[in-house]
Design a protein around this motif. Structure first.
Motif, PDB file in Angstrom:
ATOM      1  N   ALA A  59      40.384  38.525  38.280  1.00 40.75           N
ATOM      2  CA  ALA A  59      40.911  37.158  38.234  1.00 40.75           C
ATOM      3  C   ALA A  59      41.696  36.913  39.509  1.00 40.75           C
ATOM      4  O   ALA A  59      42.374  37.809  40.004  1.00 40.75           O
ATOM      5  CB  ALA A  59      41.833  36.972  37.033  1.00 40.75           C
ATOM      6  N   ARG A 104      44.256  33.763  41.283  1.00 44.44           N
ATOM      7  CA  ARG A 104      44.901  32.458  41.183  1.00 44.44           C
ATOM      8  C   ARG A 104      45.544  32.151  42.524  1.00 44.44           C
ATOM      9  O   ARG A 104      46.337  32.960  43.032  1.00 44.44           O
ATOM     10  CB  ARG A 104      45.981  32.466  40.088  1.00 44.44           C
ATOM     11  CG  ARG A 104      45.447  32.663  38.692  1.00 44.44           C
ATOM     12  CD  ARG A 104      44.613  31.486  38.213  1.00 44.44           C
ATOM     13  NE  ARG A 104      43.957  31.748  36.937  1.00 44.44           N
ATOM     14  CZ  ARG A 104      42.714  32.207  36.800  1.00 44.44           C
ATOM     15  NH1 ARG A 104      41.974  32.450  37.872  1.00 44.44           N
ATOM     16  NH2 ARG A 104      42.205  32.400  35.608  1.00 44.44           N
ATOM     17  N   ALA A 122      47.614  35.466  43.701  1.00 47.33           N
ATOM     18  CA  ALA A 122      47.813  36.632  42.846  1.00 47.33           C
ATOM     19  C   ALA A 122      46.447  36.975  42.294  1.00 47.33           C
ATOM     20  O   ALA A 122      45.688  36.074  41.907  1.00 47.33           O
ATOM     21  CB  ALA A 122      48.796  36.317  41.721  1.00 47.33           C
ATOM     22  N   PHE A 123      46.117  38.256  42.291  1.00 51.04           N
ATOM     23  CA  PHE A 123      44.801  38.616  41.759  1.00 51.04           C
ATOM     24  C   PHE A 123      44.844  39.960  41.049  1.00 51.04           C
ATOM     25  O   PHE A 123      45.595  40.858  41.389  1.00 51.04           O
ATOM     26  CB  PHE A 123      43.712  38.584  42.839  1.00 51.04           C
ATOM     27  CG  PHE A 123      43.946  39.477  44.035  1.00 51.04           C
ATOM     28  CD1 PHE A 123      44.803  39.083  45.051  1.00 51.04           C
ATOM     29  CD2 PHE A 123      43.290  40.692  44.158  1.00 51.04           C
ATOM     30  CE1 PHE A 123      45.014  39.895  46.166  1.00 51.04           C
ATOM     31  CE2 PHE A 123      43.487  41.510  45.269  1.00 51.04           C
ATOM     32  CZ  PHE A 123      44.351  41.109  46.260  1.00 51.04           C
ATOM     33  N   HIS A 124      44.036  40.016  40.011  1.00 53.07           N
ATOM     34  CA  HIS A 124      43.919  41.183  39.142  1.00 53.07           C
ATOM     35  C   HIS A 124      42.575  41.806  39.465  1.00 53.07           C
ATOM     36  O   HIS A 124      41.564  41.110  39.524  1.00 53.07           O
ATOM     37  CB  HIS A 124      43.979  40.694  37.677  1.00 53.07           C
ATOM     38  CG  HIS A 124      44.053  41.781  36.665  1.00 53.07           C
ATOM     39  ND1 HIS A 124      43.580  41.630  35.390  1.00 53.07           N
ATOM     40  CD2 HIS A 124      44.563  43.029  36.728  1.00 53.07           C
ATOM     41  CE1 HIS A 124      43.805  42.735  34.697  1.00 53.07           C
ATOM     42  NE2 HIS A 124      44.390  43.604  35.487  1.00 53.07           N
ATOM     43  N   GLU A 162      43.894  49.009  37.389  1.00 50.21           N
ATOM     44  CA  GLU A 162      43.672  47.556  37.497  1.00 50.21           C
ATOM     45  C   GLU A 162      44.993  46.892  37.878  1.00 50.21           C
ATOM     46  O   GLU A 162      45.702  46.354  37.039  1.00 50.21           O
ATOM     47  CB  GLU A 162      43.141  47.017  36.170  1.00 50.21           C
ATOM     48  CG  GLU A 162      41.744  47.545  35.852  1.00 50.21           C
ATOM     49  CD  GLU A 162      41.296  47.279  34.430  1.00 50.21           C
ATOM     50  OE1 GLU A 162      42.087  46.716  33.644  1.00 50.21           O
ATOM     51  OE2 GLU A 162      40.160  47.650  34.099  1.00 50.21           O
ATOM     52  N   ILE A 174      47.743  44.239  39.731  1.00 49.80           N
ATOM     53  CA  ILE A 174      47.844  42.828  40.108  1.00 49.80           C
ATOM     54  C   ILE A 174      48.523  42.791  41.466  1.00 49.80           C
ATOM     55  O   ILE A 174      49.627  43.306  41.618  1.00 49.80           O
ATOM     56  CB  ILE A 174      48.631  42.012  39.067  1.00 49.80           C
ATOM     57  CG1 ILE A 174      47.877  41.989  37.724  1.00 49.80           C
ATOM     58  CG2 ILE A 174      48.864  40.581  39.569  1.00 49.80           C
ATOM     59  CD1 ILE A 174      48.620  41.281  36.593  1.00 49.80           C
ATOM     60  N   VAL A 200      49.868  40.521  44.839  1.00 47.48           N
ATOM     61  CA  VAL A 200      50.289  39.207  45.314  1.00 47.48           C
ATOM     62  C   VAL A 200      50.258  39.231  46.834  1.00 47.48           C
ATOM     63  O   VAL A 200      50.788  40.152  47.461  1.00 47.48           O
ATOM     64  CB  VAL A 200      51.697  38.851  44.804  1.00 47.48           C
ATOM     65  CG1 VAL A 200      52.235  37.600  45.505  1.00 47.48           C
ATOM     66  CG2 VAL A 200      51.678  38.639  43.299  1.00 47.48           C
TER      67      VAL A 200
END
Lengths: 124, 124
Positions: free
Chosen positions: A69, A71, A78-80, A95, A97, A99
């Motif tokens: 994901a 955003r 921010a990404f996962h 996994e 997250i 920024v």
């Protein structure tokens, strides 16, 4: 401010470079005076030389990455994502997250990685 | 630094309060002089009075929240979650990534929400 699409492209290029590129390939996505804090709470690395050194530790590992994901907001994202690392003893998955902030050219000006050792999973 | 478990508890309490609590319930999870930047790039709100006002706009909406992923690092957490809001015209869903910092008592000292309007989905 960079376009959201340019930010998404850099995130995609980052995950590809982490998986299949050299440390220099990853570091080239960063601005010259960028900072890297991985994990959050550790002493930040500043500047592309230090950033290249950081990624060189991962260079000889076989890694796969997958974006879960992303955003984008303002000049930031921010990404996962998933990183699977092959080791002699099997594979490890995490996994995080992350920024990131970006400059006009959508180069990474800062990266902060949210994860802790307990998030690492061993897989076969 | 707060324990990771205390940070996770505050994140869970936050999502529950956003779904079913009052604006004051949500704001009570914040430290007195906390900041809120939602979305990232907007002018931050500072202090619990302003934070209460921010959430009061959401108070009368029926909302459901679901935690998708949380990563704790140092005194910080990043988490991906789903918010479903019922409106007269149907439901809207968004899955932001929020970043929070916490004080010793695991109260929120800052919140930054990563999302953009294009991330909102209309559902029936």
């Amino acid at each position: 401010m960079p376009e959201p699409s340019a930010i998404r492209d850099t995130v995609a290029s980052y995950l590809k470079a982490v998986a299949t590129g050299s440390a220099a390939d990853v570091a080239a996505l960063y601005a010259e005076d960028a900072t890297l804090e991985d994990p959050v709470g550790s002493d930040p690395v500043r500047g592309r030389a230090g950033i290249t050194e950081f990624y060189s530790a991962l260079e000889d590992m076989r890694q796969e990455t997958e974006l879960l994901a992303v955003r984008v907001a303002g000049d930031s994202a921010a990404f996962h994502f998933r990183v699977r690392t092959e080791t002699p003893d099997g594979a490890a998955e995490i996994e995080p997250i992350d920024v990131m902030t970006f400059d006009e050219a959508a180069r990474i000006t800062s990266m902060r990685a949210f994860w802790s050792p307990e998030d690492v999973r061993s897989t076969s």
